[in-house]
Scaffold this motif. Structure first.
Motif, PDB file in Angstrom:
ATOM      1  N   PRO A  53       0.571  -1.211  -0.166  1.00  0.00           N
ATOM      2  CA  PRO A  53      -0.121   0.005  -0.037  1.00  0.00           C
ATOM      3  C   PRO A  53       0.915   1.246  -0.065  1.00  0.00           C
ATOM      4  O   PRO A  53       2.015   1.253   0.426  1.00  0.00           O
ATOM      5  CB  PRO A  53      -0.906  -0.081   1.380  1.00  0.00           C
ATOM      6  N   GLY A  54       0.433   2.186  -0.674  1.00  0.00           N
ATOM      7  CA  GLY A  54       0.909   3.546  -0.463  1.00  0.00           C
ATOM      8  C   GLY A  54       0.521   4.472   0.435  1.00  0.00           C
ATOM      9  O   GLY A  54      -0.494   4.191   0.978  1.00  0.00           O
ATOM     10  N   VAL A  55       1.229   5.697   0.668  1.00  0.00           N
ATOM     11  CA  VAL A  55       0.791   6.419   1.730  1.00  0.00           C
ATOM     12  C   VAL A  55       0.827   7.990   1.161  1.00  0.00           C
ATOM     13  O   VAL A  55       1.699   8.247   0.536  1.00  0.00           O
ATOM     14  CB  VAL A  55       1.680   6.600   2.857  1.00  0.00           C
ATOM     15  N   LEU A  56      -0.232   8.558   1.174  1.00  0.00           N
ATOM     16  CA  LEU A  56      -0.322   9.983   0.507  1.00  0.00           C
ATOM     17  C   LEU A  56       0.047  10.871   1.894  1.00  0.00           C
ATOM     18  O   LEU A  56      -0.613  11.086   2.956  1.00  0.00           O
ATOM     19  CB  LEU A  56      -1.561  10.319   0.325  1.00  0.00           C
ATOM     20  N   SER A  57       1.015  11.692   1.622  1.00  0.00           N
ATOM     21  CA  SER A  57       0.951  12.744   2.609  1.00  0.00           C
ATOM     22  C   SER A  57       1.547  14.112   2.055  1.00  0.00           C
ATOM     23  O   SER A  57       1.754  14.094   0.931  1.00  0.00           O
ATOM     24  CB  SER A  57       2.560  12.307   3.546  1.00  0.00           C
ATOM     25  N   ALA A  58       1.266  15.126   2.998  1.00  0.00           N
ATOM     26  CA  ALA A  58       1.691  16.233   2.280  1.00  0.00           C
ATOM     27  C   ALA A  58       2.199  17.226   3.380  1.00  0.00           C
ATOM     28  O   ALA A  58       2.231  17.139   4.584  1.00  0.00           O
ATOM     29  CB  ALA A  58       0.282  17.180   2.073  1.00  0.00           C
ATOM     30  N   ARG A  59       3.173  18.380   3.129  1.00  0.00           N
ATOM     31  CA  ARG A  59       3.661  19.363   3.899  1.00  0.00           C
ATOM     32  C   ARG A  59       3.290  20.674   3.539  1.00  0.00           C
ATOM     33  O   ARG A  59       3.085  20.898   2.133  1.00  0.00           O
ATOM     34  CB  ARG A  59       5.326  19.007   3.991  1.00  0.00           C
ATOM     35  N   LYS A  60       3.312  21.701   4.246  1.00  0.00           N
ATOM     36  CA  LYS A  60       2.938  23.082   3.829  1.00  0.00           C
ATOM     37  C   LYS A  60       3.924  23.944   4.565  1.00  0.00           C
ATOM     38  O   LYS A  60       4.668  23.836   5.627  1.00  0.00           O
ATOM     39  CB  LYS A  60       1.706  23.281   4.098  1.00  0.00           C
ATOM     40  N   ARG A  61       4.344  25.009   3.832  1.00  0.00           N
ATOM     41  CA  ARG A  61       4.976  26.112   4.516  1.00  0.00           C
ATOM     42  C   ARG A  61       4.387  27.486   3.912  1.00  0.00           C
ATOM     43  O   ARG A  61       4.314  27.569   2.699  1.00  0.00           O
ATOM     44  CB  ARG A  61       6.740  25.935   4.094  1.00  0.00           C
ATOM     45  N   LEU A  62       4.223  28.444   4.782  1.00  0.00           N
ATOM     46  CA  LEU A  62       3.525  29.625   4.608  1.00  0.00           C
ATOM     47  C   LEU A  62       4.510  30.822   4.699  1.00  0.00           C
ATOM     48  O   LEU A  62       5.151  30.643   5.880  1.00  0.00           O
ATOM     49  CB  LEU A  62       2.366  29.858   5.623  1.00  0.00           C
ATOM     50  N   SER A  63       4.669  31.607   3.869  1.00  0.00           N
ATOM     51  CA  SER A  63       5.401  32.829   4.036  1.00  0.00           C
ATOM     52  C   SER A  63       5.109  33.938   3.146  1.00  0.00           C
ATOM     53  O   SER A  63       4.193  33.603   2.301  1.00  0.00           O
ATOM     54  CB  SER A  63       7.004  32.249   3.648  1.00  0.00           C
ATOM     55  N   VAL A  64       5.515  35.335   3.236  1.00  0.00           N
ATOM     56  CA  VAL A  64       5.008  36.129   2.539  1.00  0.00           C
ATOM     57  C   VAL A  64       5.847  36.339   1.200  1.00  0.00           C
ATOM     58  O   VAL A  64       7.033  36.251   1.421  1.00  0.00           O
ATOM     59  CB  VAL A  64       5.028  37.477   3.386  1.00  0.00           C
ATOM     60  N   ALA A  65       5.287  36.452   0.314  1.00  0.00           N
ATOM     61  CA  ALA A  65       5.762  36.610  -1.237  1.00  0.00           C
ATOM     62  C   ALA A  65       6.058  38.048  -1.269  1.00  0.00           C
ATOM     63  O   ALA A  65       5.461  38.874  -1.192  1.00  0.00           O
ATOM     64  CB  ALA A  65       5.023  36.014  -2.138  1.00  0.00           C
ATOM     65  N   ASP A  66       7.377  38.355  -1.882  1.00  0.00           N
ATOM     66  CA  ASP A  66       7.521  39.618  -2.396  1.00  0.00           C
ATOM     67  C   ASP A  66       7.032  39.884  -3.815  1.00  0.00           C
ATOM     68  O   ASP A  66       7.407  39.048  -4.718  1.00  0.00           O
ATOM     69  CB  ASP A  66       9.197  39.826  -2.444  1.00  0.00           C
ATOM     70  N   THR A  67       5.884  40.640  -4.051  1.00  0.00           N
ATOM     71  CA  THR A  67       5.385  40.835  -5.423  1.00  0.00           C
ATOM     72  C   THR A  67       5.764  41.885  -6.092  1.00  0.00           C
ATOM     73  O   THR A  67       5.131  41.941  -7.110  1.00  0.00           O
ATOM     74  CB  THR A  67       3.853  40.891  -4.954  1.00  0.00           C
ATOM     75  N   ARG A  68       6.706  42.546  -5.736  1.00  0.00           N
ATOM     76  CA  ARG A  68       7.399  43.760  -6.326  1.00  0.00           C
ATOM     77  C   ARG A  68       8.204  43.152  -7.662  1.00  0.00           C
ATOM     78  O   ARG A  68       8.662  42.245  -7.728  1.00  0.00           O
ATOM     79  CB  ARG A  68       8.337  44.504  -5.511  1.00  0.00           C
ATOM     80  N   ARG A  69       7.958  43.872  -8.746  1.00  0.00           N
ATOM     81  CA  ARG A  69       8.607  43.346  -9.847  1.00  0.00           C
ATOM     82  C   ARG A  69      10.115  43.948  -9.953  1.00  0.00           C
ATOM     83  O   ARG A  69      10.447  44.665  -9.560  1.00  0.00           O
ATOM     84  CB  ARG A  69       7.912  44.061 -10.982  1.00  0.00           C
ATOM     85  N   HIS A  70      10.908  42.800 -10.202  1.00  0.00           N
ATOM     86  CA  HIS A  70      12.341  42.855 -10.294  1.00  0.00           C
ATOM     87  C   HIS A  70      12.721  43.068 -11.907  1.00  0.00           C
ATOM     88  O   HIS A  70      12.318  42.474 -12.634  1.00  0.00           O
ATOM     89  CB  HIS A  70      13.158  41.697  -9.855  1.00  0.00           C
ATOM     90  N   PRO A  71      13.816  43.939 -11.922  1.00  0.00           N
ATOM     91  CA  PRO A  71      14.268  44.131 -13.492  1.00  0.00           C
ATOM     92  C   PRO A  71      14.914  42.919 -14.047  1.00  0.00           C
ATOM     93  O   PRO A  71      15.534  41.997 -13.285  1.00  0.00           O
ATOM     94  CB  PRO A  71      15.262  45.431 -13.249  1.00  0.00           C
ATOM     95  N   ALA A  72      14.644  42.775 -15.307  1.00  0.00           N
ATOM     96  CA  ALA A  72      15.322  41.590 -15.733  1.00  0.00           C
ATOM     97  C   ALA A  72      16.755  41.538 -15.735  1.00  0.00           C
ATOM     98  O   ALA A  72      17.264  42.533 -15.917  1.00  0.00           O
ATOM     99  CB  ALA A  72      14.717  41.420 -17.492  1.00  0.00           C
ATOM    100  N   ALA A  73      17.235  40.365 -15.439  1.00  0.00           N
ATOM    101  CA  ALA A  73      18.818  40.036 -15.580  1.00  0.00           C
ATOM    102  C   ALA A  73      19.088  40.281 -16.971  1.00  0.00           C
ATOM    103  O   ALA A  73      18.591  40.021 -18.012  1.00  0.00           O
ATOM    104  CB  ALA A  73      19.126  38.837 -15.064  1.00  0.00           C
TER     105      ALA A  73
END
Length: 74
Positions: A53-73
């Motif tokens: 049998p298999g086992v389904l598991s999940a993990r989560k991590r929550l953080s604030v994303a920086d949504t400001r646009r960065h200039p292209a490299a």
């Protein structure tokens, strides 16, 4: 819908919606997946073949994303 009087004529904005509670998603919500429809973001998909049998598991991590646009490299 854009209000032409606010200078945003022709600009579209995506709005997150919670269909379970029939309301717009607010600050208390966090994004777990992004897709065009449910098939793109289903929590379980695909197939598995193996012994035992298999086992389904999940993990989560929550953080604030920086949504400001960065200039292209360069």
């Amino acid at each position: 819908m854009a209000d032409p009087s606010d200078g945003s004529a022709g600009r579209m904005v995506a709005v997150a919606f919670d269909p379970t509670h029939e309301r717009r998603a607010e600050r208390g919500y966090f994004t777990v997946a992004v897709g065009r429809d449910y098939a793109d973001v289903a929590p379980t998909s695909g197939t598995f073949e193996g012994s035992g049998p298999g086992v389904l598991s999940a993990r989560k991590r929550l953080s604030v994303a920086d949504t400001r646009r960065h200039p292209a490299a360069s």
